[in-house]
Each structure stands twice: as C-alpha cells, then as structure tokens.
Motif scaffolding. Sequence first.
Motif, PDB file in Angstrom:
ATOM      1  N   GLU A 197       0.808  -1.362  -0.011  1.00  0.00           N
ATOM      2  CA  GLU A 197       0.055   0.019   0.061  1.00  0.00           C
ATOM      3  C   GLU A 197       0.834   1.201  -0.010  1.00  0.00           C
ATOM      4  O   GLU A 197       0.574   2.428  -0.714  1.00  0.00           O
ATOM      5  N   VAL A 198       1.784   1.075   0.541  1.00  0.00           N
ATOM      6  CA  VAL A 198       3.045   2.463   0.714  1.00  0.00           C
ATOM      7  C   VAL A 198       3.340   2.481  -0.690  1.00  0.00           C
ATOM      8  O   VAL A 198       3.638   3.643  -1.346  1.00  0.00           O
ATOM      9  N   GLN A 199       3.775   1.482  -1.473  1.00  0.00           N
ATOM     10  CA  GLN A 199       4.369   1.457  -2.814  1.00  0.00           C
ATOM     11  C   GLN A 199       3.303   2.276  -3.879  1.00  0.00           C
ATOM     12  O   GLN A 199       3.453   2.533  -4.746  1.00  0.00           O
ATOM     13  N   SER A 200       2.071   1.936  -3.354  1.00  0.00           N
ATOM     14  CA  SER A 200       1.184   1.928  -4.371  1.00  0.00           C
ATOM     15  C   SER A 200       0.650   3.588  -4.549  1.00  0.00           C
ATOM     16  O   SER A 200       0.037   4.090  -5.298  1.00  0.00           O
ATOM     17  N   ILE A 201       0.946   4.549  -3.462  1.00  0.00           N
ATOM     18  CA  ILE A 201       0.725   6.005  -3.418  1.00  0.00           C
ATOM     19  C   ILE A 201       1.396   6.621  -4.563  1.00  0.00           C
ATOM     20  O   ILE A 201       2.671   6.148  -5.027  1.00  0.00           O
ATOM     21  N   MET A 202       0.748   7.709  -4.802  1.00  0.00           N
ATOM     22  CA  MET A 202       1.585   8.485  -6.064  1.00  0.00           C
ATOM     23  C   MET A 202       2.909   9.206  -5.473  1.00  0.00           C
ATOM     24  O   MET A 202       3.181   9.395  -4.289  1.00  0.00           O
ATOM     25  N   LYS A 236      -5.798  19.619  -8.931  1.00  0.00           N
ATOM     26  CA  LYS A 236      -7.554  19.346  -8.995  1.00  0.00           C
ATOM     27  C   LYS A 236      -8.002  17.769  -8.882  1.00  0.00           C
ATOM     28  O   LYS A 236      -8.967  17.579  -8.480  1.00  0.00           O
ATOM     29  N   THR A 237      -7.117  16.809  -9.338  1.00  0.00           N
ATOM     30  CA  THR A 237      -7.496  15.684  -9.290  1.00  0.00           C
ATOM     31  C   THR A 237      -6.621  14.690  -8.400  1.00  0.00           C
ATOM     32  O   THR A 237      -6.618  13.457  -8.085  1.00  0.00           O
ATOM     33  N   VAL A 238      -6.092  15.427  -7.419  1.00  0.00           N
ATOM     34  CA  VAL A 238      -5.017  14.712  -6.393  1.00  0.00           C
ATOM     35  C   VAL A 238      -6.014  14.531  -5.181  1.00  0.00           C
ATOM     36  O   VAL A 238      -6.434  15.474  -4.542  1.00  0.00           O
ATOM     37  N   GLU A 265      -2.072  13.468  -1.516  1.00  0.00           N
ATOM     38  CA  GLU A 265      -1.701  12.354  -1.964  1.00  0.00           C
ATOM     39  C   GLU A 265      -0.170  12.442  -2.341  1.00  0.00           C
ATOM     40  O   GLU A 265       0.551  11.663  -2.209  1.00  0.00           O
ATOM     41  N   ASN A 266       0.073  13.441  -2.854  1.00  0.00           N
ATOM     42  CA  ASN A 266       1.378  13.591  -3.407  1.00  0.00           C
ATOM     43  C   ASN A 266       2.319  14.282  -2.380  1.00  0.00           C
ATOM     44  O   ASN A 266       3.455  14.879  -2.747  1.00  0.00           O
ATOM     45  N   GLY A 267       1.927  14.476  -1.131  1.00  0.00           N
ATOM     46  CA  GLY A 267       2.517  14.955  -0.012  1.00  0.00           C
ATOM     47  C   GLY A 267       2.458  16.499   0.349  1.00  0.00           C
ATOM     48  O   GLY A 267       3.234  17.084   1.280  1.00  0.00           O
ATOM     49  N   ILE A 268       1.939  17.360  -0.599  1.00  0.00           N
ATOM     50  CA  ILE A 268       1.710  18.679  -0.369  1.00  0.00           C
ATOM     51  C   ILE A 268       0.533  18.995   0.700  1.00  0.00           C
ATOM     52  O   ILE A 268      -0.486  18.104   0.968  1.00  0.00           O
ATOM     53  N   SER A 269       0.733  20.084   1.591  1.00  0.00           N
ATOM     54  CA  SER A 269      -0.055  20.122   2.731  1.00  0.00           C
ATOM     55  C   SER A 269      -0.638  21.873   2.481  1.00  0.00           C
ATOM     56  O   SER A 269       0.237  22.533   1.953  1.00  0.00           O
ATOM     57  N   ARG A 270      -1.732  21.887   2.981  1.00  0.00           N
ATOM     58  CA  ARG A 270      -2.356  23.275   3.060  1.00  0.00           C
ATOM     59  C   ARG A 270      -3.144  23.362   4.400  1.00  0.00           C
ATOM     60  O   ARG A 270      -3.318  22.439   5.125  1.00  0.00           O
TER      61      ARG A 270
END
Length: 284
Positions: free
Chosen positions: A32-37, A220-222, A251-256
């Motif tokens: 599951e860890v490997q499956s993330i973008m 927008k699609t993340v 999912e790509n590690g960006i935070s807001r």
Amino acid sequence: MRHPSAFGHAARILALGAFVQAVASGPASAAEVQSIMPLAAHHAVYKLSLLKASGAKAPEAVDGLLSYDFTGSACDGYAMTLRQMTALQPQEGESRVSEMQTASFEGGDSHDYRFRVATKGDSSGPGDINGTAHKSADGDVSVALQQPKPEKIDLASGVLFPTEHLKKVVATAKAGGKILTAAVFDGSDTGKKVFNTLTVIGTQTDVPPAEKAAQIDALKTVHRWPVAISYFDASKTDSAPDYVLSFDLYENGISRALRLDYGDFVLAGDLTDLKLMPDTPCKN
C-alpha cells in the motif's frame, strides 16, 4: 511556553512506543505504501499568524513566514530545506524574533537520514544541531550527533524518519484507515528527541481549497484528507501532547491549511505560494 518552531514538523510531517500501527483498518502494508503516487517536488510558502489565544501564557500576536522546499525520489532519496521566521508578541515585554533554518536528506529506502538545524534570535533550544541517523536491517536506529556536542544515541526499534512517516500517513488514508500511531525522529529539538505520534485521518474531501495558491490544475485531481497529528514526548509518561498539528494532506505530500494547537494558543499557516518542480523519476 514552547517556541513555535514546530511548524518545522508540519513541513516534514513536520512529515506524526516504538511501533507503527493503524487502528480499525490495520497498518498500511508495504504494498500500500508503494501504491501511493510519487511525492511531489515543490516549493511552498506559508503565512504564519495567531488564530486563537487564551490564558496568561498566550501571546497577543504572532507574525511569520515559513518557506519549504522538497525534492527527490524513492531512488535518489529526499531532500528538504525549510526556513521559518517568527515574531511573537507576548502580553508583556518586547516582541521576540527568531529564525530557524533546517536541511535534511533521507535515503529512498529510509535507512539513512542527515539533518541540520540552525537557529537565530530568541530561542530556548540547544542552538545549532547537526547529525546523522542510520536504521539497521532489523529496524534499530542509531544517531550520531556532531552538534551541539559529539554524541551517539541508540533509539528503539521501529522509529520512523519523516518522509517514511509521511508515506505511511498517505498510504493509511488511501486505504481508508482513520488512525495511525508511530514513533518519529526528525532531528529537531535536541537532536535526540523521539516523538510518539497519533494521527487521526478524516474523510477524503473534494471541496475546493480556499487559498488561491492551491487552486492549480496539478492538484485538482489529487486526493486529499484532513489530518490531525498529536505529538507526544516519548520520554514523558503523561498523556498530554506537546502540540497538535492539523492540515489538509494531498496524496502527493503537499499540505495546506496548517493549524498548530499548543493549548494556550493556536497558530495558522496559510498557503500563500506554491510552485511544483520537475519530478526526478527513478531510472531503469
């Protein structure tokens, strides 16, 4: 009152006993860890401000800026640099100004970690911190400090480094998990401190972000989830966390929408600038 440099943990995910465990749905598996973008290489700037204050220890105002850069890949490793400038106005006395600069590198397999923290101005910490950490095949972690003084420390087995922890939080969220507990070492504070973390993950949200900086086509699609991480000093036995960090995690590690709750006061870190940089995919 703890110095509000813990936004460094937010960028590293700031980023939350010596174990990794997801409750209810089970821990995120290696698959599951490997499956993330892939985690996105990016430059982000957050405006720091006082969101809420109560009690005699709370400041009257906080003004600051956090600049964060993240690059790398699972093959080449991950590099992070962070610069935080903060002006804190107590209820009595003059404003206290501080600056923190952090740089770290984590191997793609999360077996090796290098870290450097430099502080200027008003700070109750130990000063500059510089060191390395290594994780053995059995999961044991050893730390070698060069600053503030040469020292070797052995940590409990199972401690995670920041990017490793970030991936597990994302993987748990993607798998539908709601709770993740983990021990995390990032080299902050004294260069020896381990945080026991409790991460609570909310329902995936598609509500458009309020900040203009996050309203870009690339996001927008993340998928993203509201996340709250409580940080506990692993050397203490009381049940109160040092602080609670909440934010929206893509999912790509960006935070807001960062929020940091110290109990007496809450700081906000609102995303004001975001630039995605070219990825460095693994070579065959």
